[in-house]
Design a protein around this motif. Structure first.
Motif, mmCIF file in Angstrom:
data_model
loop_
_atom_site.group_PDB
_atom_site.id
_atom_site.type_symbol
_atom_site.label_atom_id
_atom_site.label_comp_id
_atom_site.label_asym_id
_atom_site.label_seq_id
_atom_site.Cartn_x
_atom_site.Cartn_y
_atom_site.Cartn_z
ATOM 1 N N THR A 294 0.826 -1.207 0.000
ATOM 2 C CA THR A 294 0.000 0.000 0.000
ATOM 3 C C THR A 294 0.858 1.253 0.000
ATOM 4 O O THR A 294 0.596 2.199 -0.758
ATOM 5 N N LEU A 295 1.884 1.277 0.830
ATOM 6 C CA LEU A 295 2.755 2.454 0.914
ATOM 7 C C LEU A 295 3.490 2.698 -0.402
ATOM 8 O O LEU A 295 3.612 3.843 -0.855
ATOM 9 N N CYS A 296 3.985 1.631 -1.023
ATOM 10 C CA CYS A 296 4.685 1.777 -2.311
ATOM 11 C C CYS A 296 3.746 2.296 -3.393
ATOM 12 O O CYS A 296 4.094 3.201 -4.162
ATOM 13 N N LEU B 225 0.914 3.930 -2.936
ATOM 14 C CA LEU B 225 0.524 5.299 -2.601
ATOM 15 C C LEU B 225 1.605 6.298 -2.995
ATOM 16 O O LEU B 225 1.310 7.363 -3.558
ATOM 17 N N SER B 226 2.849 5.959 -2.713
ATOM 18 C CA SER B 226 3.962 6.847 -3.060
ATOM 19 C C SER B 226 4.029 7.061 -4.566
ATOM 20 O O SER B 226 4.146 8.205 -5.034
ATOM 21 N N ALA B 227 3.958 5.974 -5.319
ATOM 22 C CA ALA B 227 3.998 6.081 -6.783
ATOM 23 C C ALA B 227 2.822 6.893 -7.301
ATOM 24 O O ALA B 227 2.967 7.723 -8.209
ATOM 25 N N PHE C 275 0.958 9.312 -5.786
ATOM 26 C CA PHE C 275 1.004 10.746 -5.520
ATOM 27 C C PHE C 275 2.206 11.418 -6.194
ATOM 28 O O PHE C 275 2.129 12.591 -6.572
ATOM 29 N N ILE C 276 3.306 10.699 -6.359
ATOM 30 C CA ILE C 276 4.463 11.274 -7.061
ATOM 31 C C ILE C 276 4.157 11.488 -8.539
ATOM 32 O O ILE C 276 4.532 12.509 -9.136
ATOM 33 N N GLN D 232 1.141 11.733 -9.916
ATOM 34 C CA GLN D 232 -0.252 12.159 -10.102
ATOM 35 C C GLN D 232 -0.409 13.259 -11.153
ATOM 36 O O GLN D 232 -1.454 13.354 -11.814
#
Length: 357
Positions: free
Chosen positions: A224-226, A228-230, A232-233, A235
């Protein structure tokens, strides 16, 4: 000068209203989280919850209920809701289709089939070739297996729909057809070859958080964290993809490349959650629509960043609420959480279809 001042006030008011919406959504989520700890087959009081969290060794029964059952299950429900909701946001944006979600493009069916085949095949190999080994396929492999199956099914649906330029009706029909075929294969595998896993597999396929603990939470959290990071980066590229293809291309965006990238991110979201909880139907479809409806007629009605943040909270709250109802409605028995999310999602899907004509 007056026009600029009016625009500034309008924007400031829109930001204030959006902040209030986020805070209300967060407050609802926190209330549901507290309810998830309080209610179940054995109801606990707020004082008992507080004492159990602060002094976990005073009452071992309450400690087991909170720390081994309800707390990890509530956190996992929220995490799964976030994953399915953001997968829906991405797919609806990339495919330009309000009906797109992991189930309607075959991702859920593909992930389920891949997991079932690997588990049953692993059981067969273990029984016949490695009987001394406890578990041939590790739990940590399930998200990767689900991801492969979800990607394969998604690209099959996209390929079948490519000639029709991914039209809503054609994509929905192909997605339903591929999904139904894959689900039929899943049930055939479970019933024909399931053996001791038949009952467990059927409960998982219905979408359930039963017997989930911190081990499952630790497995899902990194994925989930990976993702989410991808998300928003990258987006800003997804924002451009909201434009028509010619406009996006004129801005220097490689549409095909970024479409594949975001489909992969969406598959990571939904496949990793599905591997742990099973398919929770319609979360990815209805949550983005709820968020857009709330933001309708505001300055942020088309802002992907604002829609995504609101969808994140709504997805977590809706999944957590469904899980609370599933385990308290006929306690001590449970209804699969996926059954409740499907019952909620079907009427909303019919409303969307009616609006789309």
């Amino acid at each position: 000068m007056t026009t600029i001042s009016a625009q500034f006030r309008t924007k400031k008011s829109a930001i204030a209203n959006y902040s209030i919406t986020l805070l209300l959504s967060l407050a609802i989520l926190l209330l549901l989280f507290v309810a998830a700890l309080l209610f179940g087959a054995v109801n606990l009081s707020p004082v008992e919850i507080f004492n159990t969290i602060k002094y976990p060794h005073t009452n071992m029964v309450h400690t087991a209920i909170i720390w081994e059952i309800r707390l990890p299950r509530a956190l996992l429900a929220m995490l799964a809701g976030i994953n399915f909701a953001l997968a829906g946001v991405i797919l609806q944006t990339v495919i330009r289709n309000p009906l797109a979600d992991p189930s309607l493009i075959g991702a859920n069916g593909g992930a389920s089939l891949a997991i079932v085949i690997c588990l049953l095949l692993g059981d067969y190999i273990q029984v016949h070739f490695f009987p001394e080994q406890k578990q041939l396929i590790s739990l940590s492999w399930l998200p990767i297996i689900a991801l492969i199956g979800a990607l394969a099914a998604t690209f099959l649906v996209l390929k079948l729909s490519w000639k029709s330029q991914l039209q809503t009706s054609q994509l929905a029909l192909n997605g339903v057809a591929v999904g139904a075929t894959l689900n039929a294969l899943v049930m055939w595998c479970v019933l024909a070859w399931g053996g001791n896993r038949t009952e467990t597999s059927i409960i998982w396929l219905a979408g359930s958080l039963y017997a989930r603990d911190f081990t499952h939470l630790q497995l899902l959290l990194p994925w989930t964290l990976c993702a989410l990071s991808a998300f928003f980066i990258l987006q800003k590229h997804l924002n451009v993809m909201q434009l028509d293809e010619r406009s996006a291309t004129s801005l220097g965006l490689n549409i095909k490349l970024w479409r594949l990238v975001f489909i992969f991110i969406a598959a990571c979201f939904c496949a990793s959650a599905l591997a742990i909880t099973g398919p929770l139907g319609f979360i990815g479809l209805i949550v983005p629509h709820i968020a857009r409806t709330i933001l309708k007629n505001t300055l942020f009605a088309t802002s992907l960043k604002h829609i995504s943040l609101l969808s994140l909270l709504i997805g977590a709250a809706l999944t957590l609420a469904a899980d609370i109802v599933s385990r308290t409605l006929i306690a001590p028995l449970e209804i699969p959480t996926g059954t409740l999310t499907t019952l909620i999602g079907i009427p909303i899907l019919l409303i969307i279809l009616r609006k789309q004509g």
